[in-house]
Enzyme design. Structure first.
Site, PDB file in Angstrom:
ATOM      1  N   ASP A 236       0.826  -1.218   0.000  1.00 50.14           N
ATOM      2  CA  ASP A 236       0.000   0.000   0.000  1.00 50.14           C
ATOM      3  C   ASP A 236       0.858   1.265   0.000  1.00 50.14           C
ATOM      4  OD1 ASP A 236      -1.327  -2.281   1.081  1.00 50.14           O
ATOM      5  OD2 ASP A 236      -2.921  -1.001   1.854  1.00 50.14           O
TER       6      ASP A 236
ATOM      7  N   HIS B 142      -1.104   4.491  -0.453  1.00 50.14           N
ATOM      8  CA  HIS B 142      -2.116   5.356   0.179  1.00 50.14           C
ATOM      9  C   HIS B 142      -1.823   6.850   0.074  1.00 50.14           C
ATOM     10  CE1 HIS B 142      -5.232   2.783   1.667  1.00 50.14           C
ATOM     11  NE2 HIS B 142      -4.373   1.952   2.236  1.00 50.14           N
TER      12      HIS B 142
ATOM     13  N   ASP C 140      -4.102  -0.295  -3.381  1.00 53.13           N
ATOM     14  CA  ASP C 140      -4.238   0.830  -2.438  1.00 53.13           C
ATOM     15  C   ASP C 140      -3.189   1.910  -2.704  1.00 53.13           C
ATOM     16  OD1 ASP C 140      -6.330  -0.594  -1.415  1.00 53.13           O
ATOM     17  OD2 ASP C 140      -5.677  -0.512   0.664  1.00 53.13           O
TER      18      ASP C 140
ATOM     19  N   ASP D 236      -6.205   7.228  -1.504  1.00 58.25           N
ATOM     20  CA  ASP D 236      -7.027   7.388  -0.297  1.00 58.25           C
ATOM     21  C   ASP D 236      -6.173   7.604   0.946  1.00 58.25           C
ATOM     22  OD1 ASP D 236      -9.619   7.387  -1.269  1.00 58.25           O
ATOM     23  OD2 ASP D 236      -9.908   5.231  -1.030  1.00 58.25           O
ATOM     24  N   ARG D 237      -6.774   8.301   1.897  1.00 61.68           N
ATOM     25  CA  ARG D 237      -6.164   8.651   3.182  1.00 61.68           C
ATOM     26  C   ARG D 237      -5.050   9.684   3.015  1.00 61.68           C
ATOM     27  NH1 ARG D 237      -8.025   6.235   7.664  1.00 61.68           N
ATOM     28  NH2 ARG D 237      -9.305   4.384   7.418  1.00 61.68           N
TER      29      ARG D 237
ATOM     30  N   ASN E 110      -8.543  -2.802  -2.351  1.00 62.55           N
ATOM     31  CA  ASN E 110      -9.914  -2.490  -1.922  1.00 62.55           C
ATOM     32  C   ASN E 110     -10.184  -0.984  -1.950  1.00 62.55           C
ATOM     33  OD1 ASN E 110      -8.101  -2.458   0.475  1.00 62.55           O
ATOM     34  ND2 ASN E 110      -9.953  -1.836   1.551  1.00 62.55           N
ATOM     35  N   HIS E 111      -9.133  -0.159  -2.026  1.00 62.18           N
ATOM     36  CA  HIS E 111      -9.335   1.296  -2.110  1.00 62.18           C
ATOM     37  C   HIS E 111      -9.417   1.800  -3.550  1.00 62.18           C
ATOM     38  CE1 HIS E 111      -9.414   3.018   1.973  1.00 62.18           C
ATOM     39  NE2 HIS E 111      -8.880   1.850   2.285  1.00 62.18           N
TER      40      HIS E 111
ATOM     41  N   HIS F 299      -3.894  -8.237  -3.345  1.00 65.55           N
ATOM     42  CA  HIS F 299      -3.926  -7.198  -2.317  1.00 65.55           C
ATOM     43  C   HIS F 299      -4.383  -7.729  -0.963  1.00 65.55           C
ATOM     44  CE1 HIS F 299      -4.164  -3.290  -0.495  1.00 65.55           C
ATOM     45  NE2 HIS F 299      -5.390  -3.586  -0.079  1.00 65.55           N
TER      46      HIS F 299
ATOM     47  N   ARG G 149     -13.021  -6.850   9.422  1.00 72.56           N
ATOM     48  CA  ARG G 149     -13.351  -5.678   8.608  1.00 72.56           C
ATOM     49  C   ARG G 149     -14.822  -5.663   8.209  1.00 72.56           C
ATOM     50  NH1 ARG G 149      -8.367  -3.659   6.266  1.00 72.56           N
ATOM     51  NH2 ARG G 149      -6.677  -5.153   6.478  1.00 72.56           N
TER      52      ARG G 149
ATOM     53  N   HIS H 241      -2.430  -4.716   2.347  1.00 67.17           N
ATOM     54  CA  HIS H 241      -3.746  -4.522   2.973  1.00 67.17           C
ATOM     55  C   HIS H 241      -3.727  -4.257   4.474  1.00 67.17           C
ATOM     56  CE1 HIS H 241      -8.083  -4.773   2.917  1.00 67.17           C
ATOM     57  NE2 HIS H 241      -8.186  -6.003   3.399  1.00 67.17           N
TER      58      HIS H 241
END
Length: 490
Positions: free
Chosen positions: A233, A235, A262, A265-266, A294-295, A343, A391, A418
């Site tokens: 990730d 991110h 990923d 995001d964030r 998943n993002h 991922h 989750r 992840h």
């Protein structure tokens, strides 16, 4: 979490006081953003006094911070069961529902609070904000039904976009990404400047056209003496991505990379990350690989900042085009028929083969179960067997599940991402399930190292390089996230 058992018998005064002390310790850990320790102490408090709704609501928000939305939901529901009038527990449950993309269920919680507390202005405001999101999503769905035959990529008129004289940034050459372009782009981004929209759209259209021709499971051949790098990730942590390239060299035909989902995001430099990565994908299509995470999905992008960032820096139309592109990202890669990289993780069923992955239709938003969902969302667990995911999506799988999957498919081990890990990586399941996470000091709060994996084609033995976060301009993580969701998670 086994402490959600039926509560029987009275709790002694001694246990009530001990539980209160444990809760206070947990609160201190929470303030320091040490959420794992906070959860541990809230859990101890619950063991002493399982009748206090506050403990569950507090553990719920700590779990939410660790993206354990399933656990957060269970805890918030338990708090409500114990105290129907506890407003904060409804807010916690609403936040958990929202993080799982269940906006209508979140709205029900707000609606309940407004009914029992009709004069509560805060509850009314939250209900109205959530209602706006629900209506907006319903409106977007209605439009998308009308437009389902329309590909946004086909509607973009690049010829109508002019490059203004004052634009001094990198330029595509004959409409193509070159090494000169991408090296200039990286420097341009370091100065917090913006790539011209014409070039940005062109990159997205070209990447989509390329990805559409790729299989769901991409086979990668690494020659015996060649090096190969796998990153986890990112991110939106652009300056840390630059540090990876500084430590390990720029991607090239002799220095191939796989980025394992990923990308966005964030972190608040997601646009910079994704255009850099997509540029390398176009420059070295057979030596630069990207898996979907998943993002790279609509719900995550709406909540955690990417959609807001693209809309702020460009347009909402571009945000929609990103969704189209992400739908075509491969779901997994197999290196030399021996190492599978995805991922999230493995599956809720025992009989899944590589061919099943190859046959999976990926051009869509992930469903709530099945192969695509689990490739993006699942996590390993230390105990044998399987368990529901903390989750709330995907599953948790044990060492026996990993061993059986590897044997069935003739593989040596799997690599997945992840999950934040303190050292940037973790070996689990007798070294057969490796997690790699490449965003150090995740969200500027977690204090973790980042890591990447290098190997050669001959023995595919994983070597780990770890690194600390580097400074970045003063733009906070989640700066573009849905402000309502951020407010709920306070």
């Amino acid at each position: 979490m086994a402490d959600n058992q039926e509560i029987t018998g009275p709790v002694s005064q001694e246990d009530i006081e001990a539980a209160e002390k444990l809760k206070n310790e947990a609160n201190e850990y929470f303030k320091k953003q040490n959420y794992n320790s906070a959860i541990e102490f809230y859990s101890k408090a619950i063991e002493k006094n399982p009748k206090n709704a506050v403990f569950y609501a507090n553990r719920s928000i700590a779990n939410l911070r660790l993206e354990n939305s399933g656990y957060a939901l269970t805890d918030a529901s338990k708090a409500i069961e114990l105290d129907r009038s506890y407003t904060k527990a409804y807010y916690r449950r609403a936040a958990a529902h929202m993080s799982l993309g269940k906006y209508k269920l979140a709205l029900k919680d707000f609606e309940y609070v407004t009914k029992v507390r009709p004069n509560d202005q805060d509850a009314k405001m939250k209900y109205n904000e959530c209602n706006k999101i629900v209506k907006k999503i319903a409106f977007e769905k209605a439009i998308s039904v009308d437009k389902k035959e329309v590909n946004i990529a086909d509607t973009i008129n690049l010829d109508a976009m002019t490059i203004e004289d004052e634009y001094e940034g990198p330029a595509l050459e004959d409409g193509k990404v070159t090494l000169k372009f991408v090296t200039e782009l990286m420097e341009f981004y370091k100065q917090q400047k913006k790539l011209h929209k014409k070039y940005a759209y062109k990159i997205l259209i070209d990447v989509k056209a390329y990805l559409q021709k790729q299989p769901t499971l991409v086979d990668i051949k690494v020659p015996d003496e060649a090096k190969f790098t796998v990153c986890g990730d990112i991110h939106g942590q652009y300056y840390d991505l630059m540090n990876v390239f500084k430590l390990n060299g720029l991607p090239s035909e002799t220095n191939p990379y796989l980025f394992n989902g990923d990308f966005v995001d964030r972190g608040s430099f997601s646009v910079e990350c994704i255009f850099t990565l997509f540029s390398f994908k176009l420059l070295f299509p057979n030596h630069f690989y990207m898996s979907r995470g998943n993002h790279e999905t609509v719900d995550m992008n709406r909540m955690y900042g990417f959609r807001g960032e693209v809309t702020s820096k460009y347009t909402s139309q571009m945000a929609d085009l990103f969704t189209e592109v992400y739908n075509w990202l491969p779901l997994a890669h197999c290196i030399n028929n021996r190492v599978l990289v995805m991922h999230g993780g493995l599956f809720s069923k025992d009989d899944v083969t590589l061919d099943d992955i190859r046959k999976t239709d990926r051009n869509k938003q992930p469903p709530e179960d099945g192969i695509m969902c689990e490739l993006l969302w699942s996590d390993p667990q230390p105990m044998a067997g399987r368990a529901p995911s903390r989750r709330g999506v995907g599953c948790q799988f044990g060492p026996d599940v990993t061993a059986n999957f590897l044997q069935r498919n003739g593989l040596d081990y799997i690599i997945r991402s992840h999950e934040v890990k303190n050292d940037g990586y973790e070996l689990a399941h007798d070294g057969k399930c490796i997690t790699v996470f490449s965003a150090p000091n995740y969200c500027d709060t977690m204090g973790n190292l980042g890591a990447f994996i290098t190997m050669n084609g001959k023995d595919l033995k994983p070597n780990f390089t770890t690194y600390e976060a580097v400074p970045h301009p003063d733009v906070k993580p989640m700066a573009y996230a849905n402000s309502f969701f951020s407010m709920l998670c306070q």
